[in-house]
Each structure stands twice: as C-alpha cells, then as structure tokens.
Design a protein around this motif. Structure first.
Motif, PDB file in Angstrom:
ATOM      1  N   ARG A   1       0.841  -1.206   0.000  1.00  0.00           N
ATOM      2  CA  ARG A   1       0.000   0.000   0.000  1.00  0.00           C
ATOM      3  C   ARG A   1       0.881   1.263   0.000  1.00  0.00           C
ATOM      4  O   ARG A   1       0.689   2.185  -0.779  1.00  0.00           O
ATOM      5  CB  ARG A   1      -0.894  -0.009   1.248  1.00  0.00           C
ATOM      6  N   VAL A   2       1.866   1.264   0.884  1.00  0.00           N
ATOM      7  CA  VAL A   2       2.712   2.457   1.024  1.00  0.00           C
ATOM      8  C   VAL A   2       3.612   2.642  -0.200  1.00  0.00           C
ATOM      9  O   VAL A   2       3.726   3.747  -0.737  1.00  0.00           O
ATOM     10  CB  VAL A   2       3.544   2.394   2.326  1.00  0.00           C
ATOM     11  N   THR A   3       4.226   1.566  -0.658  1.00  0.00           N
ATOM     12  CA  THR A   3       5.150   1.728  -1.799  1.00  0.00           C
ATOM     13  C   THR A   3       4.382   2.130  -3.063  1.00  0.00           C
ATOM     14  O   THR A   3       4.863   2.950  -3.840  1.00  0.00           O
ATOM     15  CB  THR A   3       6.009   0.470  -2.069  1.00  0.00           C
ATOM     16  N   ASP A   4       3.175   1.602  -3.258  1.00  0.00           N
ATOM     17  CA  ASP A   4       2.370   2.013  -4.430  1.00  0.00           C
ATOM     18  C   ASP A   4       2.083   3.510  -4.360  1.00  0.00           C
ATOM     19  O   ASP A   4       2.206   4.226  -5.350  1.00  0.00           O
ATOM     20  CB  ASP A   4       1.031   1.260  -4.482  1.00  0.00           C
ATOM     21  N   LYS A   5       1.699   3.956  -3.177  1.00  0.00           N
ATOM     22  CA  LYS A   5       1.351   5.369  -2.985  1.00  0.00           C
ATOM     23  C   LYS A   5       2.582   6.257  -3.232  1.00  0.00           C
ATOM     24  O   LYS A   5       2.510   7.256  -3.938  1.00  0.00           O
ATOM     25  CB  LYS A   5       0.840   5.532  -1.542  1.00  0.00           C
ATOM     26  N   LEU A   6       3.699   5.875  -2.642  1.00  0.00           N
ATOM     27  CA  LEU A   6       4.906   6.709  -2.761  1.00  0.00           C
ATOM     28  C   LEU A   6       5.470   6.681  -4.182  1.00  0.00           C
ATOM     29  O   LEU A   6       5.922   7.703  -4.701  1.00  0.00           O
ATOM     30  CB  LEU A   6       5.966   6.269  -1.749  1.00  0.00           C
ATOM     31  N   ASN A   7       5.431   5.512  -4.801  1.00  0.00           N
ATOM     32  CA  ASN A   7       5.952   5.421  -6.176  1.00  0.00           C
ATOM     33  C   ASN A   7       5.134   6.270  -7.147  1.00  0.00           C
ATOM     34  O   ASN A   7       5.654   6.741  -8.158  1.00  0.00           O
ATOM     35  CB  ASN A   7       5.970   3.962  -6.651  1.00  0.00           C
ATOM     36  N   ALA A   8       3.855   6.456  -6.836  1.00  0.00           N
ATOM     37  CA  ALA A   8       2.978   7.232  -7.733  1.00  0.00           C
ATOM     38  C   ALA A   8       3.099   8.737  -7.495  1.00  0.00           C
ATOM     39  O   ALA A   8       2.568   9.536  -8.258  1.00  0.00           O
ATOM     40  CB  ALA A   8       1.529   6.790  -7.527  1.00  0.00           C
ATOM     41  N   HIS A   9       3.808   9.108  -6.436  1.00  0.00           N
ATOM     42  CA  HIS A   9       3.884  10.530  -6.079  1.00  0.00           C
ATOM     43  C   HIS A   9       4.999  11.217  -6.870  1.00  0.00           C
ATOM     44  O   HIS A   9       6.137  10.758  -6.850  1.00  0.00           O
ATOM     45  CB  HIS A   9       4.137  10.669  -4.574  1.00  0.00           C
ATOM     46  N   PRO A  10       4.685  12.334  -7.542  1.00  0.00           N
ATOM     47  CA  PRO A  10       5.700  12.960  -8.405  1.00  0.00           C
ATOM     48  C   PRO A  10       6.915  13.518  -7.656  1.00  0.00           C
ATOM     49  O   PRO A  10       7.982  13.663  -8.240  1.00  0.00           O
ATOM     50  CB  PRO A  10       4.933  14.102  -9.099  1.00  0.00           C
ATOM     51  N   HIS A  11       6.760  13.835  -6.353  1.00  0.00           N
ATOM     52  CA  HIS A  11       7.896  14.448  -5.644  1.00  0.00           C
ATOM     53  C   HIS A  11       8.612  13.495  -4.695  1.00  0.00           C
ATOM     54  O   HIS A  11       9.465  13.913  -3.929  1.00  0.00           O
ATOM     55  CB  HIS A  11       7.426  15.684  -4.871  1.00  0.00           C
ATOM     56  N   VAL A  12       8.236  12.237  -4.751  1.00  0.00           N
ATOM     57  CA  VAL A  12       8.900  11.276  -3.867  1.00  0.00           C
ATOM     58  C   VAL A  12       9.895  10.457  -4.692  1.00  0.00           C
ATOM     59  O   VAL A  12       9.585   9.953  -5.755  1.00  0.00           O
ATOM     60  CB  VAL A  12       7.872  10.343  -3.177  1.00  0.00           C
TER      61      VAL A  12
END
Ligand SMILES: O=C(O)CCC(=O)C(=O)O
Ligand SMILES: [Fe+2]
Length: 235
Positions: A24-35
């Motif tokens: 859940r967390v890695t999907d969210k972070l990978n999709a974030h343009p500034h992470v």
C-alpha cells in the motif's frame, strides 16, 4: 534482506499484514511525483525533498524549544543512554500538529491513528542517536507491553527541520547510505523486509552533530491502532 529469526506470527506482528502495508505504502509513494525511491535491494527507503514548508519547520522548532522550558514536558525515551539528544512529544492537540501528522499519514496512505505521537528531537554539538532499529526486538522484555499497544512498528517517517552546519547525517551502515539533513525533507522507510518481518538492514543512527544544532521530527507507525499516551513529567 536480513531479517530476524522467525518468531510466532500473531496479530501483533502479522507478516501477512505487514506485506499488505508495504504494498500500500510503496504504491502510494511510487505514484507521487515528488517522492524519490532511494534504490537499495536491502530495504525500502524513500525521500520527499520538500515536504515541510519553512513556516512549518519554524513552528515545529519553536515547539521543541518551548518544550525544553522548565514546565510540564512529555518524556518517553530520555533514559536510553545511546540517545543523547533532547526529545519531546509535541502537543498532540495543536491544530498545526494535527494537520502535519495527517499530511504525513496521507502521503504514505497509512492511518494516522496507527502512529505514535509525533516526536521532536534536538541535537546539540556532540549529541547523537547511536545505531538502532526502530522496530521492536520481539525477544526483549518490552515487547510484551508493546504488543497490545499497537504491536510492531511498521514504517518510520522523519523530517529535518533545519540544516546543522556540520554533521548530524542519518546513517544506514548496512546500506552504505548517509542522508544529509535538508530543511523540510522527509525521509521514509519500511522497518520490515519483503517477507513482512523485521529487517535488520534498517539499522540506522543520527550521527553526532559537529557544528550547529539539528532539529527533527519522527513519526513511527504501528501495525495496529496505537493506544499509548505519553507520560507527563512535571519538572
Ligand atoms: O536523528 C536522526 O537522524 C535519526 C533519528 C532516528 O533514528 C529516530 O528518531 O528514530
Ligand atoms: Fe530511528
């Protein structure tokens, strides 16, 4: 990944649920343009270079400073001698704190009520936080108390509120990483391995400040809902 010897899977450390959280967390972070993903085969680490505004950094520093006044302070970990920094739990009912806490939980896709109260830390010259893991070592005595209090720690998020003139990097000796403090930067990592169990390679330290002062906030997430309340000590 290097993980600890197998312990019994329970609702307090469930590897299956840890793996779900990790996805859940890695999907969210990978999709974030500034992470950014700090590439390592041995641990999951991410960084958001510009997470906190200058105003938020300033108000958090003020709160850490105010807490050191001789009044009522929250204190939990001062007794650990490997941690020589000054630490405090910031005011959990402050609207700014609630907004900042929520923004971290939202960024990661985690429930805020699974996290411990946001902790502020100040390191003066020579102060440090020696090599440690943020997860609980389940063979230790304290694990019994921590189990019903949210269980195992899953993810850590920590933000740098300023830049000390020299020193104070966060070092991950097993990963060959040294993260240099940058104002407003949020560093995030999974304390579990890909198998959903504590990852020994997440060993890390706040290295000694050589010049200046270092201020950070840390947020530790638990697998389950955290029920802990800080102990109030009146100085
Ligand atoms: O000060 C640092 O860079 C590390 C802090 C840390 O490891 C923690 O708060 O758990
Ligand atoms: Fe830590």
């Amino acid at each position: 990944m290097k993980t600890v010897p197998k312990t019994k899977a329970t609702k307090y450390n469930s590897p299956k649920r840890m793996i779900e959280l990790s996805r859940r967390v890695t999907d969210k972070l990978n999709a974030h343009p500034h992470v950014q993903w700090l590439e390592s085969p041995h641990a999951q680490l991410f960084v958001h270079q510009n997470f906190l505004s200058d105003a938020d950094c300033a108000l958090l520093i003020d709160m850490i400073e105010a807490d050191s006044a001789p009044s009522s302070v929250y204190e939990t970990m001062k007794s650990e001698d490997f941690r020589t920094s000054y630490s405090c739990n910031v005011k959990i009912d402050d609207p700014d704190i609630q907004r900042i806490e929520k923004s971290i939980a939202d960024l990661m896709g985690l429930d805020n009520d699974h996290s411990e109260v946001l902790q502020g830390q100040r390191y003066e010259v020579g102060q440090e936080f020696k090599d440690h893991h943020d997860f609980f070592h389940e063979s230790e005595q304290y694990w019994k108390n921590e189990q019903p209090n949210g269980g195992q720690r899953s993810w850590t998020a920590m933000a740098y509120l300023n830049e000390p003139e020299e020193g104070g990097a966060t070092a991950f000796p097993n990963l060959d990483y040294q993260v240099k403090p940058r104002k407003g930067m949020l560093l995030i990592w999974n304390n579990m391995g890909l198998d959903g169990r504590p990852n020994l390679n997440t060993l890390h330290a706040g290295t000694p400040v050589v010049k200046g002062t270092k201020y950070i906030i840390t947020k530790w997430f638990r697998l389950n809902r955290w029920h802990g309340r800080p102990v109030t000590i009146t100085v």
